[in-house]
Motif scaffolding. Structure first.
Motif, PDB file in Angstrom:
ATOM      1  N   ALA A 274       9.759   0.571  -4.071  1.00 15.90           N
ATOM      2  CA  ALA A 274       8.704   1.227  -3.290  1.00 15.90           C
ATOM      3  C   ALA A 274       8.386   0.488  -1.996  1.00 15.90           C
ATOM      4  CB  ALA A 274       7.434   1.343  -4.137  1.00 15.90           C
ATOM      5  N   LEU A 275       8.858  -0.740  -1.848  1.00 16.60           N
ATOM      6  CA  LEU A 275       8.478  -1.539  -0.680  1.00 16.60           C
ATOM      7  C   LEU A 275       8.915  -0.941   0.658  1.00 16.60           C
ATOM      8  CD1 LEU A 275       8.804  -5.245  -1.847  1.00 16.60           C
ATOM      9  CD2 LEU A 275       6.763  -3.861  -1.538  1.00 16.60           C
ATOM     10  N   PRO A 276      10.130  -0.381   0.783  1.00  9.72           N
ATOM     11  CA  PRO A 276      10.480   0.236   2.072  1.00  9.72           C
ATOM     12  C   PRO A 276       9.506   1.341   2.471  1.00  9.72           C
ATOM     13  CG  PRO A 276      12.453  -0.098   0.772  1.00  9.72           C
ATOM     14  CD  PRO A 276      11.289  -0.395  -0.132  1.00  9.72           C
ATOM     15  N   GLN A 277       9.082   2.175   1.498  1.00 11.08           N
ATOM     16  CA  GLN A 277       8.134   3.240   1.806  1.00 11.08           C
ATOM     17  C   GLN A 277       6.767   2.665   2.167  1.00 11.08           C
ATOM     18  OE1 GLN A 277       7.750   6.224  -1.276  1.00 11.08           O
ATOM     19  NE2 GLN A 277       6.090   7.291  -0.219  1.00 11.08           N
ATOM     20  N   ILE A 278       6.353   1.608   1.471  1.00 12.02           N
ATOM     21  CA  ILE A 278       5.082   0.967   1.788  1.00 12.02           C
ATOM     22  C   ILE A 278       5.120   0.383   3.197  1.00 12.02           C
ATOM     23  CG2 ILE A 278       3.597  -1.007   1.223  1.00 12.02           C
ATOM     24  CD1 ILE A 278       4.233  -0.497  -1.727  1.00 12.02           C
ATOM     25  N   GLU A 279       6.245  -0.241   3.531  1.00 15.88           N
ATOM     26  CA  GLU A 279       6.391  -0.833   4.857  1.00 15.88           C
ATOM     27  C   GLU A 279       6.287   0.221   5.951  1.00 15.88           C
ATOM     28  OE1 GLU A 279       8.347  -2.290   8.445  1.00 15.88           O
ATOM     29  OE2 GLU A 279       9.168  -0.736   7.122  1.00 15.88           O
ATOM     30  N   GLN A 280       6.861   1.401   5.706  1.00 17.88           N
ATOM     31  CA  GLN A 280       6.814   2.485   6.682  1.00 17.88           C
ATOM     32  C   GLN A 280       5.417   3.060   6.830  1.00 17.88           C
ATOM     33  OE1 GLN A 280       9.099   3.781   8.873  1.00 17.88           O
ATOM     34  NE2 GLN A 280      10.323   1.988   8.311  1.00 17.88           N
ATOM     35  N   LEU A 281       4.730   3.280   5.713  1.00 18.87           N
ATOM     36  CA  LEU A 281       3.408   3.919   5.823  1.00 18.87           C
ATOM     37  C   LEU A 281       2.382   2.977   6.449  1.00 18.87           C
ATOM     38  CD1 LEU A 281       0.949   3.192   3.551  1.00 18.87           C
ATOM     39  CD2 LEU A 281       2.628   4.145   1.999  1.00 18.87           C
ATOM     40  N   LYS A 283       2.899   1.102   8.920  1.00 18.38           N
ATOM     41  CA  LYS A 283       3.087   1.179  10.369  1.00 18.38           C
ATOM     42  C   LYS A 283       2.312   2.337  10.991  1.00 18.38           C
ATOM     43  CE  LYS A 283       7.676  -0.981  10.627  1.00 18.38           C
ATOM     44  NZ  LYS A 283       9.103  -0.776  10.975  1.00 18.38           N
ATOM     45  N   GLY A 284       2.013   3.378  10.179  1.00 17.78           N
ATOM     46  CA  GLY A 284       1.316   4.546  10.704  1.00 17.78           C
ATOM     47  C   GLY A 284      -0.194   4.480  10.585  1.00 17.78           C
ATOM     48  N   LEU A 285      -0.728   3.334  10.140  1.00 18.09           N
ATOM     49  CA  LEU A 285      -2.175   3.206   9.948  1.00 18.09           C
ATOM     50  C   LEU A 285      -2.866   2.735  11.227  1.00 18.09           C
ATOM     51  CD1 LEU A 285      -2.208   1.473   6.447  1.00 18.09           C
ATOM     52  CD2 LEU A 285      -2.463   3.906   6.960  1.00 18.09           C
ATOM     53  N   LYS A 286      -4.064   3.245  11.442  1.00 19.60           N
ATOM     54  CA  LYS A 286      -4.842   2.879  12.628  1.00 19.60           C
ATOM     55  C   LYS A 286      -6.177   2.262  12.204  1.00 19.60           C
ATOM     56  CE  LYS A 286      -2.900   6.724  15.315  1.00 19.60           C
ATOM     57  NZ  LYS A 286      -3.211   7.986  16.052  1.00 19.60           N
ATOM     58  N   ASN A 287      -6.495   1.160  12.816  1.00 11.26           N
ATOM     59  CA  ASN A 287      -7.768   0.471  12.576  1.00 11.26           C
ATOM     60  C   ASN A 287      -7.942   0.071  11.109  1.00 11.26           C
ATOM     61  OD1 ASN A 287      -8.536   0.867  15.324  1.00 11.26           O
ATOM     62  ND2 ASN A 287      -9.142   2.967  14.798  1.00 11.26           N
ATOM     63  N   ILE A 288      -6.835  -0.219  10.447  1.00  9.67           N
ATOM     64  CA  ILE A 288      -6.870  -0.685   9.068  1.00  9.67           C
ATOM     65  C   ILE A 288      -6.074  -1.987   8.984  1.00  9.67           C
ATOM     66  CG2 ILE A 288      -6.237  -0.222   6.666  1.00  9.67           C
ATOM     67  CD1 ILE A 288      -6.523   2.730   7.217  1.00  9.67           C
ATOM     68  N   THR A 289      -6.724  -3.033   8.499  1.00  9.00           N
ATOM     69  CA  THR A 289      -6.038  -4.305   8.283  1.00  9.00           C
ATOM     70  C   THR A 289      -5.262  -4.234   6.976  1.00  9.00           C
ATOM     71  OG1 THR A 289      -7.797  -5.488   9.444  1.00  9.00           O
ATOM     72  CG2 THR A 289      -6.360  -6.789   8.022  1.00  9.00           C
ATOM     73  N   VAL A 290      -4.009  -4.677   6.989  1.00  8.54           N
ATOM     74  CA  VAL A 290      -3.167  -4.619   5.790  1.00  8.54           C
ATOM     75  C   VAL A 290      -2.801  -6.034   5.362  1.00  8.54           C
ATOM     76  CG1 VAL A 290      -1.080  -3.673   4.744  1.00  8.54           C
ATOM     77  CG2 VAL A 290      -2.223  -2.415   6.587  1.00  8.54           C
ATOM     78  N   TRP A 291      -3.037  -6.338   4.087  1.00  4.76           N
ATOM     79  CA  TRP A 291      -2.680  -7.633   3.508  1.00  4.76           C
ATOM     80  C   TRP A 291      -1.736  -7.424   2.340  1.00  4.76           C
ATOM     81  CZ3 TRP A 291      -8.436  -9.454   2.847  1.00  4.76           C
ATOM     82  CH2 TRP A 291      -8.963  -9.800   4.099  1.00  4.76           C
ATOM     83  N   LEU A 292      -0.875  -8.382   2.115  1.00  5.23           N
ATOM     84  CA  LEU A 292      -0.072  -8.424   0.893  1.00  5.23           C
ATOM     85  C   LEU A 292      -0.694  -9.479  -0.010  1.00  5.23           C
ATOM     86  CD1 LEU A 292       3.790  -8.368   0.593  1.00  5.23           C
ATOM     87  CD2 LEU A 292       2.441  -9.924  -0.794  1.00  5.23           C
TER      88      LEU A 292
END
Length: 360
Positions: A274-281, A283-292
């Motif tokens: 699922a990681l490739p799909q997570i990585e792609q989605l 990239k399309g987020l705005k004004n959202i901080t993403v952490w692993l």
């Protein structure tokens, strides 16, 4: 008496089975805990108990489904004698687990009713004994005539297994954990009510228990004890996020603005596809901080980030906390100002638009 016994057995078993099928990973974790304990306490059979750990998930779904199947079989008078003996078998099995947990104080919550209703081991053991008594009443009583309802029992088995499988891939239908959508995490980390205390004083040579401190200046203090510790305890006590190397605490930072966490409790037990799909989605987020966020060692996390080109800050947290937050590895958990706005399994990922809409 037999009607009451039958109604209670059917109702409790269906209720118990449905709750556990709703959260099969929760039951899996509890079974793994039992197997780990037995592998240590019964060291001469350590290999036998550890053998079952990889199969804890399938056992979780099968045992939970069996509870519902037996309840339906009893309700429909399908092979009554065999069904009642099966009740005895499963109750004896769970009775042993709960007694062992209670007597040796090994597993403090048996998971009999999942995360919805917490029972102490002794309460759980008492419940199993009560159900065994009900089963004995039905075994002694005159049996009703068997009915040819096997197809309905088979349908129940298929439906139960399907429910458990669905909840594994799509997260629990009803989330009873304190990290559920709509919960405000900072609030859940606070005491739910002020602590109340009882005081023991020796007054005129007699030990007396009081709810308030005495005004008698000659009273001698003996002890004090919280009377509502369980009711006052926060729903969340150990939620902590740390930066790489465990140097900076990011717990309070996670309550500021919109934060999407890609949660991977254990890199060696995850849906890596699922990681490739997570990585792609992301990239399309705005004004959202993403952490692993992971509980795995930093070196393993960094190797995974490099492999999939995940340009995400990596934080660490306790494995148990991450498995409680989202019953999927990997999974997504969305916060806005500390309030949970969404969570998704890696097997049912949302689009970037769905994530944005969840914030509104």
């Amino acid at each position: 008496m037999t009607k009451i016994a039958k109604i209670l057995l059917v109702g409790i078993f269906i209720f118990s089975g449905l709750i556990k099928l709703n959260d099969p990973i929760g039951t899996q974790l509890k079974l793994e805990e039992y197997f780990e304990v037995f592998s240590v306490d019964f060291a001469f059979m350590a290999g036998f108990w550890k053998l079952w750990i990889p199969y804890a998930l399938i056992l979780s779904i099968l045992l939970s489904s069996l509870e519902i199947v037996l309840a339906v079989a009893l309700a429909l008078n399908y092979r009554i004698k065999q069904t009642l003996y099966a009740f005895v078998g499963i109750l004896a099995f769970f009775g042993f687990l709960t007694f062992y947990s209670a007597y040796f104080n090994k597993v403090t919550d048996c998971g009999c009713f999942g995360e919805t209703i917490k029972l102490t081991p002794w309460t759980s053991f008492g419940k199993d004994i009560f159900l065994l008594v009900l089963t004995a009443i039905l075994l002694i009583a005159k049996k009703p005539e068997d009915r040819k309802t096997g197809k309905w029992v088979a349908i129940t088995a298929i439906a139960s297994f399907a429910l458990g499988t669905f909840c594994y891939f799509h997260l629990p239908i009803s989330d009873g954990l304190p990290y559920a959508v709509g919960d405000h995490i900072p609030t859940n980390m606070k005491e739910r009510e002020p602590l109340k205390f009882s005081y023991v004083y020796k007054i005129k040579g007699v030990e007396t228990t009081l709810t308030e401190m005495p005004t008698d200046t000659t009273a001698q203090f003996i002890s004090m004890q919280a009377t509502n510790e369980k009711e006052a305890r926060p729903l969340i006590t150990d939620y902590q996020l740390w930066a790489e190397g465990d140097t900076t605490n990011y717990t309070q930072e996670s309550f500021k603005g919109a934060i999407l966490m890609v949660i991977i409790p254990n890199i060696h037990h995850m849906n890596e596809g699922a990681l490739p799909q997570i990585e792609q989605l992301t990239k399309g987020l705005k004004n959202i901080t993403v952490w692993l966020v992971s509980a795995s060692p930093d070196a393993e996390v960094n190797a995974l980030r490099h492999k999939y080109q995940l340009a995400l800050p990596a934080l660490s947290a306790d494995t148990k906390i991450l498995k409680t937050i989202v019953r999927s590895s990997s999974g997504l958990w969305l916060l806005k100002d500390g309030t949970v706005k969404g969570k998704w399994s890696s097997y049912a990922l949302p689009s970037a638009d769905e994530i944005q809409q969840s914030l509104e």
